[in-house]
Scaffold this motif. Structure first.
Motif, PDB file in Angstrom:
ATOM      1  N   ASN A  34      22.301   1.546  -8.887  1.00  0.00           N
ATOM      2  CA  ASN A  34      22.954   0.565  -8.352  1.00  0.00           C
ATOM      3  C   ASN A  34      24.271   0.868  -7.482  1.00  0.00           C
ATOM      4  OD1 ASN A  34      24.479   1.165 -10.326  1.00  0.00           O
ATOM      5  ND2 ASN A  34      25.163  -0.883 -11.061  1.00  0.00           N
ATOM      6  N   ARG A  35      24.458   2.180  -7.262  1.00  0.00           N
ATOM      7  CA  ARG A  35      25.410   2.736  -6.423  1.00  0.00           C
ATOM      8  C   ARG A  35      24.888   3.537  -5.418  1.00  0.00           C
ATOM      9  NH1 ARG A  35      28.515   5.550  -9.179  1.00  0.00           N
ATOM     10  NH2 ARG A  35      27.267   5.532 -11.233  1.00  0.00           N
ATOM     11  N   ILE A  36      23.699   3.524  -4.971  1.00  0.00           N
ATOM     12  CA  ILE A  36      22.959   4.383  -3.852  1.00  0.00           C
ATOM     13  C   ILE A  36      22.810   3.353  -2.909  1.00  0.00           C
ATOM     14  CG2 ILE A  36      21.111   5.855  -3.383  1.00  0.00           C
ATOM     15  CD1 ILE A  36      21.293   7.007  -6.020  1.00  0.00           C
ATOM     16  N   PHE A  37      23.249   3.673  -1.464  1.00  0.00           N
ATOM     17  CA  PHE A  37      23.047   2.952  -0.451  1.00  0.00           C
ATOM     18  C   PHE A  37      21.816   3.917   0.439  1.00  0.00           C
ATOM     19  CE2 PHE A  37      26.709   1.159  -1.663  1.00  0.00           C
ATOM     20  CZ  PHE A  37      26.993  -0.098  -1.451  1.00  0.00           C
ATOM     21  N   VAL A 142      32.685   8.046  -0.636  1.00  0.00           N
ATOM     22  CA  VAL A 142      31.393   7.884  -0.556  1.00  0.00           C
ATOM     23  C   VAL A 142      30.675   9.384  -0.563  1.00  0.00           C
ATOM     24  CG1 VAL A 142      31.096   7.458   1.876  1.00  0.00           C
ATOM     25  CG2 VAL A 142      29.234   7.084   0.768  1.00  0.00           C
ATOM     26  N   ILE A 143      29.673   9.618  -1.468  1.00  0.00           N
ATOM     27  CA  ILE A 143      29.022  10.962  -1.119  1.00  0.00           C
ATOM     28  C   ILE A 143      27.675  10.815  -0.169  1.00  0.00           C
ATOM     29  CG2 ILE A 143      27.971  12.768  -2.534  1.00  0.00           C
ATOM     30  CD1 ILE A 143      29.372  11.369  -4.850  1.00  0.00           C
ATOM     31  N   HIS A 149      19.828  14.197  -5.099  1.00  0.00           N
ATOM     32  CA  HIS A 149      21.339  14.761  -5.375  1.00  0.00           C
ATOM     33  C   HIS A 149      22.213  13.834  -5.596  1.00  0.00           C
ATOM     34  CE1 HIS A 149      24.132  18.186  -3.718  1.00  0.00           C
ATOM     35  NE2 HIS A 149      23.969  18.151  -4.934  1.00  0.00           N
ATOM     36  N   CYS A 150      22.317  12.639  -4.849  1.00  0.00           N
ATOM     37  CA  CYS A 150      22.860  11.292  -5.048  1.00  0.00           C
ATOM     38  C   CYS A 150      23.181  11.081  -6.651  1.00  0.00           C
ATOM     39  CB  CYS A 150      22.611  10.291  -4.169  1.00  0.00           C
ATOM     40  SG  CYS A 150      23.063  10.197  -2.436  1.00  0.00           S
ATOM     41  N   GLU A 151      22.059  11.173  -7.229  1.00  0.00           N
ATOM     42  CA  GLU A 151      21.952  10.550  -8.468  1.00  0.00           C
ATOM     43  C   GLU A 151      22.778  11.639  -9.395  1.00  0.00           C
ATOM     44  OE1 GLU A 151      17.798   8.495  -7.998  1.00  0.00           O
ATOM     45  OE2 GLU A 151      17.740  10.402  -9.138  1.00  0.00           O
ATOM     46  N   ARG A 152      22.466  13.009  -9.206  1.00  0.00           N
ATOM     47  CA  ARG A 152      23.464  13.878 -10.070  1.00  0.00           C
ATOM     48  C   ARG A 152      24.714  13.804  -9.776  1.00  0.00           C
ATOM     49  NH1 ARG A 152      23.438  19.567  -9.038  1.00  0.00           N
ATOM     50  NH2 ARG A 152      21.421  19.222  -8.052  1.00  0.00           N
ATOM     51  N   ASN A 163      35.452   6.681  -8.823  1.00  0.00           N
ATOM     52  CA  ASN A 163      34.898   5.657  -8.141  1.00  0.00           C
ATOM     53  C   ASN A 163      34.228   5.925  -7.002  1.00  0.00           C
ATOM     54  OD1 ASN A 163      34.372   3.117  -7.103  1.00  0.00           O
ATOM     55  ND2 ASN A 163      36.573   2.520  -6.699  1.00  0.00           N
ATOM     56  N   ALA A 164      32.877   6.317  -6.953  1.00  0.00           N
ATOM     57  CA  ALA A 164      32.179   6.794  -6.085  1.00  0.00           C
ATOM     58  C   ALA A 164      30.926   6.138  -5.800  1.00  0.00           C
ATOM     59  CB  ALA A 164      31.888   8.320  -6.126  1.00  0.00           C
ATOM     60  N   VAL A 165      30.291   5.998  -4.674  1.00  0.00           N
ATOM     61  CA  VAL A 165      29.096   5.463  -4.237  1.00  0.00           C
ATOM     62  C   VAL A 165      28.424   6.551  -3.394  1.00  0.00           C
ATOM     63  CG1 VAL A 165      29.757   3.042  -4.317  1.00  0.00           C
ATOM     64  CG2 VAL A 165      29.642   4.296  -2.137  1.00  0.00           C
ATOM     65  N   CYS A 166      27.296   6.432  -3.055  1.00  0.00           N
ATOM     66  CA  CYS A 166      26.535   7.604  -2.371  1.00  0.00           C
ATOM     67  C   CYS A 166      25.546   6.946  -1.403  1.00  0.00           C
ATOM     68  CB  CYS A 166      25.659   8.402  -3.542  1.00  0.00           C
ATOM     69  SG  CYS A 166      24.907   9.936  -2.627  1.00  0.00           S
ATOM     70  N   LEU A 167      25.522   7.438  -0.122  1.00  0.00           N
ATOM     71  CA  LEU A 167      24.565   7.412   0.996  1.00  0.00           C
ATOM     72  C   LEU A 167      23.420   8.311   0.688  1.00  0.00           C
ATOM     73  CD1 LEU A 167      23.740   5.617   3.636  1.00  0.00           C
ATOM     74  CD2 LEU A 167      24.888   7.318   4.642  1.00  0.00           C
ATOM     75  N   ALA A 168      22.155   7.839   0.576  1.00  0.00           N
ATOM     76  CA  ALA A 168      21.172   8.538   0.160  1.00  0.00           C
ATOM     77  C   ALA A 168      20.380   8.785   1.555  1.00  0.00           C
ATOM     78  CB  ALA A 168      20.098   7.988  -0.548  1.00  0.00           C
TER      79      ALA A 168
END
Length: 252
Positions: A34-37, A142-143, A149-152, A163-168
């Motif tokens: 839910n935190r991956i864009f 944002v990662i 890799h985002c998930e890990r 507090n981080a999110v990730c751009l896949a």
């Protein structure tokens, strides 16, 4: 007969082992999905974008994983979604320096030098993510990397209350090569779980804090104007004279 029993027991143990790996893999994915864009346009603006490093070349061939990460970072810069890029990677020796390579490519794409911060001690994902908070004082970022890799990375961030999110970003589809990378990722996740919950592994290097500052806020205080006499005409200083930005650091 005994040989048959041994084969059966071995087969059952193998099935349990594989099932456990897959369950742990799925757990990591479910905890972070839910935190991956996937669409940069839907990504909120962030002060810091953490670009996870990888080698630019593999056997003298351009690494598509590196290319897609850098392309996504450049796109975020053009969309003004990120103020500062923290490029984190391995700095094994003089001829292999992931952060410096990423900085050079960002500079070529027009990203100002003062909007790029290098982390030379991002030896692995845990180091890069934890150091972003503990060393560079980024409490919200944002990662930028591929989805697996985002998930890990986000799973590690959760464990450290980051507090981080990730751009896949785009992931190359290369048949067996992609399958091998995915299998390797399963074992990397199991290792991450062991590191976090059993061994309590910390980054190899931490050191003193080096807070990342928004380059738009790196200004020198304006010199206050002297209070004019009642009969004197008030002189207004132009905005450009009141705000003087600090010079950009030299290019590595």
């Amino acid at each position: 007969m005994k040989l048959l029993n041994i084969i059966r027991i071995t087969a059952v143990l193998f099935i349990i082992f594989v099932a456990s790996l897959l369950l742990l893999d799925r757990w990591v994915s479910a905890q972070t999905e839910n935190r991956i864009f996937h669409d940069p346009a839907k990504l909120p603006s962030y002060n810091v974008g953490l670009v996870l490093g990888t080698s630019k070349y593999i056997a003298k061939t351009l690494n598509p994983y590196y290319t897609y990460r850098m392309s996504a970072a450049i796109d975020l810069h053009k969309k003004r979604k990120i103020d500062v890029f923290l490029v984190s990677g391995d700095n094994a020796h003089r001829s292999y320096n992931e952060p410096r390579t990423m900085k050079r490519d960002l500079l070529k794409a027009g990203v100002p030098s003062n909007e790029i911060v290098l982390d030379y001690a991002g030896f692995r994902t845990l180091d890069s993510v934890v150091r972003a908070k503990e060393v560079f004082d980024a409490d919200r970022f944002v990662i930028i990397t591929q989805q697996f890799h985002c998930e890990r990375a986000l799973f590690i961030a959760d464990h450290y209350n980051i507090n981080a999110v990730c751009l896949a970003v785009k992931e190359p589809r290369r048949g067996m090569a992609s399958f091998k990378i995915r299998v390797r990722e399963v074992f990397a996740r199991v290792k991450a779980i062991i590191d976090l919950f059993i061994l309590h592994v910390q980054p190899k290097f931490l050191g003193p804090k080096e807070p990342i500052l928004d380059p738009l806020k790196k200004v020198q205080p304006a010199v206050p104007l002297t209070k004019p006499n009642n009969n004197a005409e008030v002189e207004t200083a132009p905005l450009s004279a009141a705000i003087t930005t600090q010079p950009s650091p030299s290019i590595d």
